[in-house]
Design a protein around this motif. Structure first.
Motif, mmCIF file in Angstrom:
data_model
loop_
_atom_site.group_PDB
_atom_site.id
_atom_site.type_symbol
_atom_site.label_atom_id
_atom_site.label_comp_id
_atom_site.label_asym_id
_atom_site.label_seq_id
_atom_site.Cartn_x
_atom_site.Cartn_y
_atom_site.Cartn_z
ATOM 1 N N ARG A 72 45.001 31.163 22.271
ATOM 2 C CA ARG A 72 45.203 32.073 23.407
ATOM 3 C C ARG A 72 44.042 33.063 23.518
ATOM 4 O O ARG A 72 43.495 33.284 24.600
ATOM 5 N N GLU A 108 47.861 31.850 18.563
ATOM 6 C CA GLU A 108 47.200 33.127 18.843
ATOM 7 C C GLU A 108 45.687 32.945 18.964
ATOM 8 O O GLU A 108 45.053 33.534 19.843
ATOM 9 N N ARG A 132 40.853 36.125 31.530
ATOM 10 C CA ARG A 132 42.164 36.395 32.133
ATOM 11 C C ARG A 132 43.250 36.159 31.092
ATOM 12 O O ARG A 132 43.006 35.569 30.052
ATOM 13 N N LYS A 133 44.453 36.594 31.368
ATOM 14 C CA LYS A 133 45.595 36.399 30.473
ATOM 15 C C LYS A 133 46.020 34.929 30.463
ATOM 16 O O LYS A 133 46.013 34.273 31.509
ATOM 17 N N PHE A 134 46.386 34.443 29.299
ATOM 18 C CA PHE A 134 46.890 33.086 29.145
ATOM 19 C C PHE A 134 48.322 33.130 28.607
ATOM 20 O O PHE A 134 48.682 32.410 27.698
ATOM 21 N N ASP A 135 49.131 33.992 29.226
ATOM 22 C CA ASP A 135 50.516 34.129 28.788
ATOM 23 C C ASP A 135 51.492 33.360 29.680
ATOM 24 O O ASP A 135 52.680 33.294 29.406
ATOM 25 N N TYR A 167 47.917 29.331 33.786
ATOM 26 C CA TYR A 167 47.090 29.701 32.641
ATOM 27 C C TYR A 167 47.994 30.084 31.471
ATOM 28 O O TYR A 167 48.600 31.157 31.464
ATOM 29 N N GLU A 175 41.498 33.341 26.629
ATOM 30 C CA GLU A 175 41.379 34.596 27.379
ATOM 31 C C GLU A 175 39.942 35.094 27.408
ATOM 32 O O GLU A 175 39.468 35.574 28.443
ATOM 33 N N LYS A 184 52.595 34.243 32.417
ATOM 34 C CA LYS A 184 53.373 35.177 33.231
ATOM 35 C C LYS A 184 52.553 35.689 34.403
ATOM 36 O O LYS A 184 53.014 35.676 35.540
ATOM 37 N N GLU A 185 51.331 36.147 34.101
ATOM 38 C CA GLU A 185 50.448 36.660 35.150
ATOM 39 C C GLU A 185 50.133 35.553 36.161
ATOM 40 O O GLU A 185 50.121 35.764 37.363
#
Length: 185
Positions: free
Chosen positions: A41, A38, A50-53, A60, A45, A55-56
């Motif tokens: 991440r 966490e 930007r998102k680091f999941d 990343y 981010e 998925k987007e």
């Protein structure tokens, strides 16, 4: 293929390759602290905005399996995060003799553990090597976001640059991010 298995195979390939020195930044910690997935991440981010999941954008993401490998994947850059619950080096006499400024000496003596941010891409074929300025900009972006009062200093091993966490580290990391420091070998 599972992510962990993929990285294990990369590690195996790296041990057989003839990679040049690995570019890295060391966060020297006053107290031992292993960054959680966490924390990594959130830092990524903030740093890249930007998102680091994964998925987007699958380029990343963060993968943290402390028993195997912790990685921040930021576009084309793969940053391995390694925690060492010990001082960076035990030879204080030599280390202190190499540090000209009192602030650097103080930071060295205060650190008890460290987190290494290594550009994992450096294990690849030398012809695909990311330029130094770009590599250090990416490492600095993550290091800046992971820095906190527990950070005694930031060290760039290959370049032998030690920046105490008295404002110097933040300034130096920002210069690296903006590619304003000459980082050629």
């Amino acid at each position: 293929m599972k992510l962990v298995e993929m990285f294990k195979s990369l590690v195996a390939m790296a041990s057989r390759s003839e990679a040049a020195e690995i570019r890295s930044i060391v966060i020297m910690q006053r107290k031992a602290h292993w960054f959680s997935e966490e924390e990594l991440r959130a830092a990524a981010e903030r740093g890249w905005g930007r998102k680091f999941d994964g998925k987007e954008d699958p380029m990343y993401f963060v993968s943290a399996d402390h028993s195997v490998l912790d990685v921040v994947k930021a576009g084309p850059h793969i940053i391995r995060v390694t925690f060492i619950p010990a001082r960076y080096a035990e030879d204080d006499e030599y280390a202190l003799s190499q540090l000209p400024q009192p602030e650097q000496k103080k930071a060295w003596t205060e650190h008890r553990a460290c987190a290494l941010l290594d550009l994992f891409n450096d294990f690849e074929i030398k012809s695909r090597r990311i330029p130094d300025a770009e590599a250090y900009a990416s490492l600095a972006k993550l290091a800046l976001q992971l820095g906190d009062p527990n950070c005694a200093a930031v060290f760039v091993p290959i370049k032998n640059i030690m920046m105490p966490n008295d404002g110097t580290a933040e300034q130096g990391l920002r210069l690296l991010m903006n590619k304003e420091l000459p980082m050629k070998r």
